[in-house]
Motif scaffolding. Structure first.
Motif, PDB file in Angstrom:
ATOM      1  N   GLN A   1     -20.145 -13.662  55.744  1.00  0.00           N
ATOM      2  CA  GLN A   1     -20.149 -13.621  57.198  1.00  0.00           C
ATOM      3  C   GLN A   1     -18.928 -12.843  57.664  1.00  0.00           C
ATOM      4  OE1 GLN A   1     -19.359 -17.378  59.001  1.00  0.00           O
ATOM      5  NE2 GLN A   1     -19.074 -16.414  60.976  1.00  0.00           N
ATOM      6  N   ALA A   2     -19.165 -11.889  58.537  1.00  0.00           N
ATOM      7  CA  ALA A   2     -18.060 -11.190  59.177  1.00  0.00           C
ATOM      8  C   ALA A   2     -18.503 -10.967  60.607  1.00  0.00           C
ATOM      9  CB  ALA A   2     -17.778  -9.859  58.483  1.00  0.00           C
TER      10      ALA A   2
ATOM     11  N   ASP B   1     -15.683 -20.068  47.072  1.00  0.00           N
ATOM     12  CA  ASP B   1     -15.993 -19.774  48.469  1.00  0.00           C
ATOM     13  C   ASP B   1     -14.721 -19.778  49.299  1.00  0.00           C
ATOM     14  OD1 ASP B   1     -18.656 -19.493  48.100  1.00  0.00           O
ATOM     15  OD2 ASP B   1     -19.098 -21.616  48.408  1.00  0.00           O
ATOM     16  N   PHE B   2     -14.656 -18.835  50.209  1.00  0.00           N
ATOM     17  CA  PHE B   2     -13.496 -18.762  51.108  1.00  0.00           C
ATOM     18  C   PHE B   2     -13.987 -18.713  52.529  1.00  0.00           C
ATOM     19  CE2 PHE B   2     -12.289 -16.991  47.137  1.00  0.00           C
ATOM     20  CZ  PHE B   2     -11.015 -17.442  46.926  1.00  0.00           C
TER      21      PHE B   2
ATOM     22  N   LEU C   1     -14.354 -14.682  59.133  1.00  0.00           N
ATOM     23  CA  LEU C   1     -14.734 -14.136  57.838  1.00  0.00           C
ATOM     24  C   LEU C   1     -15.032 -15.273  56.871  1.00  0.00           C
ATOM     25  CD1 LEU C   1     -14.830 -11.243  56.726  1.00  0.00           C
ATOM     26  CD2 LEU C   1     -12.589 -11.625  55.794  1.00  0.00           C
ATOM     27  N   ALA C   2     -16.100 -15.123  56.127  1.00  0.00           N
ATOM     28  CA  ALA C   2     -16.387 -16.055  55.031  1.00  0.00           C
ATOM     29  C   ALA C   2     -16.917 -15.229  53.877  1.00  0.00           C
ATOM     30  CB  ALA C   2     -17.413 -17.095  55.457  1.00  0.00           C
TER      31      ALA C   2
ATOM     32  N   ASN D   1     -10.124 -17.029  60.523  1.00  0.00           N
ATOM     33  CA  ASN D   1      -9.788 -15.888  61.363  1.00  0.00           C
ATOM     34  C   ASN D   1      -8.899 -14.924  60.599  1.00  0.00           C
ATOM     35  OD1 ASN D   1     -11.236 -16.903  63.452  1.00  0.00           O
ATOM     36  ND2 ASN D   1      -9.487 -17.904  64.421  1.00  0.00           N
ATOM     37  N   VAL D   2      -9.314 -13.674  60.599  1.00  0.00           N
ATOM     38  CA  VAL D   2      -8.555 -12.660  59.889  1.00  0.00           C
ATOM     39  C   VAL D   2      -8.262 -11.530  60.871  1.00  0.00           C
ATOM     40  CG1 VAL D   2      -8.590 -11.084  57.946  1.00  0.00           C
ATOM     41  CG2 VAL D   2      -9.733 -13.274  57.763  1.00  0.00           C
ATOM     42  N   LEU D   3      -7.052 -11.022  60.779  1.00  0.00           N
ATOM     43  CA  LEU D   3      -6.657  -9.933  61.666  1.00  0.00           C
ATOM     44  C   LEU D   3      -7.120  -8.602  61.090  1.00  0.00           C
ATOM     45  CD1 LEU D   3      -2.996 -10.796  62.668  1.00  0.00           C
ATOM     46  CD2 LEU D   3      -4.853 -10.308  64.219  1.00  0.00           C
TER      47      LEU D   3
END
Lengths: 291, 359
Positions: free
Chosen positions: B246-247, B146-147, B165-166, B154-156
């Motif tokens: 999740q996004a 899992d990430f 993001l997960a 938070n991802v750009l």
């Protein structure tokens, strides 16, 4: 009483044999490279990594013999290793700050060089990784500093990675290291104002989007209404232009009924009193035909 | 083992001697003080000096007759040593040359450190250690990573937005040999690769794609990218799939994103209203036109009569519902008390009407 019958003597002999055997023979696993030091003087390397090696077929792993108590073995990992770099602050050409987490995967391909360049006889891999980390940081800052922020977010990123890898490779050669891969794990806006301003710009973008959608919706609705009105007008015109004179009369009749509340619809607001002259055409028959 | 009881006893005595110990006043020598219940009575613990079973055994093994019963004839000390060694060797053989490989596992066999093959599930026999070493690797089992490990990260995105993001990466070991020998920390490598690949892919997509319809594409691209990177490392790992759990927009922007959704719904509602208005207006027009057409058809057959009929019908309908005053002489209208006429109740107006009508 012979030696063979004395259990204590047998025990000592066995122990001595085991010690000598352990000092002579060593098992070189597939995962390790061995540098043999004879009185601290490197003589040879065993199971050194070669390109195109197939594990189990042409590696140097296996049982080796050395001169006991004279040859010393320094173990160096043969596998792909990892040097992690966390939270490096990088400035792009457009002066945007980025927090970068990166890693380099590397392999020690020249264990002798790795051992001599770090001067270590144990945990060589860790020392090499420690040496690589600042080099990786420098390479990152240099290469990322040459490109604008936006290109970090595009496929160009691949080229940047390659440049970093090449730059790191040049510096890493002295440690007998081959860089397998360099990658950026995270590239984040630093906490505080840069992150806040990014969020703020997102917020305003959302608001703008919402307003645009609303306005577009209103526009569409207006167009639909106008089209309906136009269609209705055309329907009326098509029907009524057959006889404009009769239409005038027909519509007037309708209008009277509606105005005076005689069409079954809601009663008009004011009550009505009609004052008629006896000359009114409606009343003309009161006079009788004879008149 | 043999010294244990003695050690115990000594320990207890030591504790007893400690001045100011937790069990009573420090002046233990003072016999008038309360007796420490934990203290060993004089003469030591009961039975502590008795020889243990192991003592006996060793004594016998040394061949000393001792006080106990004699060993059976034929069992000498030498034989006992041999039996002991035999048992140890047997145990060593059993534990290092019989390998039970589970159905999801493979055994990676090294012969003096050199890789020699893979053991399939089942009970397998090999030469004993240290000649042969078997390392069990779970191959069939799909591992889930899992990430990030906690919450969202938070991802750009490519358009410089930030998303929360997960995601989960499912992978398994495809080649146990490579998995064991090529990479130092394969699990960590898979994790690092996943993060790097995910961010690289998200960095080329837009915010709306990432939180909307583009998810499947992103998942597929990350899977491909990870597989390629890991193949380059010869990691022996097969990426089964990447799934974005999740996004979404960052938590602090949820309201603004909701406002966009609300605006979209509002726009749709607006358009629906306009459409229903349109239906009404057109239907009405068609109705009117059709009515006119019908009447006009009849009118054409007998224009004058129809016209008069309509006129009278309308007058009837209109005048039937209104108060009427008929004035004989032209020019009197200005003098009529019109405001009062208005107030005449309907009941009284009725006869007046009839009178007027008879005139």
């Amino acid at each position: 009483m012979s030696l063979a019958r004395n259990p204590i003597a047998i025990g000592f002999a066995a122990l001595a044999a085991v010690i000598v055997a352990a000092a002579t023979f060593a098992i070189v696993p597939e995962t390790k490279q061995a540098v043999i030091l004879r009185f601290e003087n490197p003589v040879t390397t065993i199971n050194q990594w070669q390109p195109g090696q197939v594990i189990g077929r042409n590696t140097g792993a296996g049982l080796i013999a050395r001169i006991p108590f004279i040859d010393k073995i320094v173990w160096v990992d043969k596998r792909v290793l990892d040097a992690d770099l966390d939270n490096t602050l990088v400035l792009s050409t457009d002066q945007l700050r980025l927090n970068v987490d990166a890693f380099a995967r590397f392999r020690i391909v020249d264990p002798l060089k790795a051992v001599t360049s770090t001067g270590s006889t144990s945990a060589t891999e860790e020392r090499v990784a420690d040496q690589l980390r600042p080099l990786l940081g420098t390479a990152l800052r240099n290469e990322l500093g040459k490109v604008p922020f936006s290109s970090l977010l595009t496929p160009e990123r691949g080229d940047v990675m390659e440049a970093i890898q090449n730059s790191l490779q040049r510096n890493a050669r002295q440690y007998g290291v081959q860089i397998v891969d360099v990658r950026i794990k995270h590239a984040d806006l630093p906490e505080g104002s840069p992150l806040e301003s990014a969020l703020q710009s997102m917020r305003t973008a959302r608001q703008q989007e919402a307003n645009t959608i609303r306005a577009q919706g209103q526009k569409q609705a207006q167009i639909v209404r106008a089209e309906a009105d136009a269609t209705a007008a055309k329907i009326y015109a098509d029907a009524f232009s057959k006889d404009a004179d009769f239409y005038d009369f027909y519509r007037a009749m309708q209008s009277y009924r509606r105005t005076f509340g005689a069409d079954g619809g809601p009663a008009p607001e004011g009550s009505t009193t009609i004052l008629m002259s006896r000359d009114n055409s409606y009343l003309k028959e009161f006079e009788g035909r004879g008149k | 083992m043999i010294t244990l009881p003695r050690w115990f006893r000594r320990q207890s005595i030591l504790m007893n001697e400690t001045p100011g110990g937790p069990w009573g006043p420090g002046n233990d020598d003072d016999k008038s003080g309360p007796r420490n219940p934990w203290a060993v009575p004089p003469g030591g613990r009961k039975g502590a000096s008795r020889p243990t079973a192991l003592d006996e055994f060793l004594k016998r093994a040394r061949g000393a007759g001792g006080g106990g019963p004699q060993l059976p004839p034929g069992v000498t000390a030498r034989n006992l040593w041999l039996i002991g060694t035999g048992v140890i060797v047997a145990l060593w053989l059993v534990f290092t040359s019989i390998h039970q490989i589970g159905p999801q596992q493979r055994g990676v066999v090294t012969y003096f450190g050199r890789y020699s093959g893979i053991l399939d599930p089942g009970i397998r026999l090999t030469l004993p250690a240290p000649i042969v070493d078997v390392q069990k690797v779970d191959v069939e089992q799909v591992r889930n990573d899992d990430f990030p490990r906690d919450g969202g990260e938070n991802v750009l995105t490519g358009d410089r937005n930030i998303i929360d993001l997960a995601y989960t990466v499912r992978w398994r070991v495809e080649n146990p040999r490579d998995f064991v020998f090529e990479i130092k920390d394969p699990e960590e490598t898979v994790r690092a690769t996943a993060e790097s690949a995910m961010r690289a892919v998200v960095a080329t997509t837009t915010l709306n794609e990432a939180i909307g319809a583009g998810r499947t594409t992103i998942e597929a691209r990350v899977t491909r990218a990870m597989q390629q990177i890991l193949d380059d490392y010869q990691a022996g790992v097969r990426i089964q799939g990447v799934s974005i759990k999740q996004a979404s927009a960052p938590a602090s922007l949820v309201d603004d994103f909701n406002a966009v959704t609300a605006a979209q719904q509002e726009a749709v509602a607006n358009l629906n209203n306009a459409r229903s208005y349109s239906q009404q207006v057109i239907a009405h027009a068609q109705g009117e036109a059709a009515a006119f057409d019908k009447v006009y058809e009849q009118y054409r057959l007998a224009p004058e009569v129809t016209r008069r009929r309509m006129y009278y019908e309308t007058m009837e309908a209109v005048l039937g519902r209104t108060d009427k005053v008929i004035v004989e002489t032209p020019g009197v209208a200005p003098y009529l008390p019109l405001d009062r006429l208005r107030k005449v109740p309907d009941a009284q107006a009725q006869p007046a009407q009839q009178q007027g009508g008879q005139r």
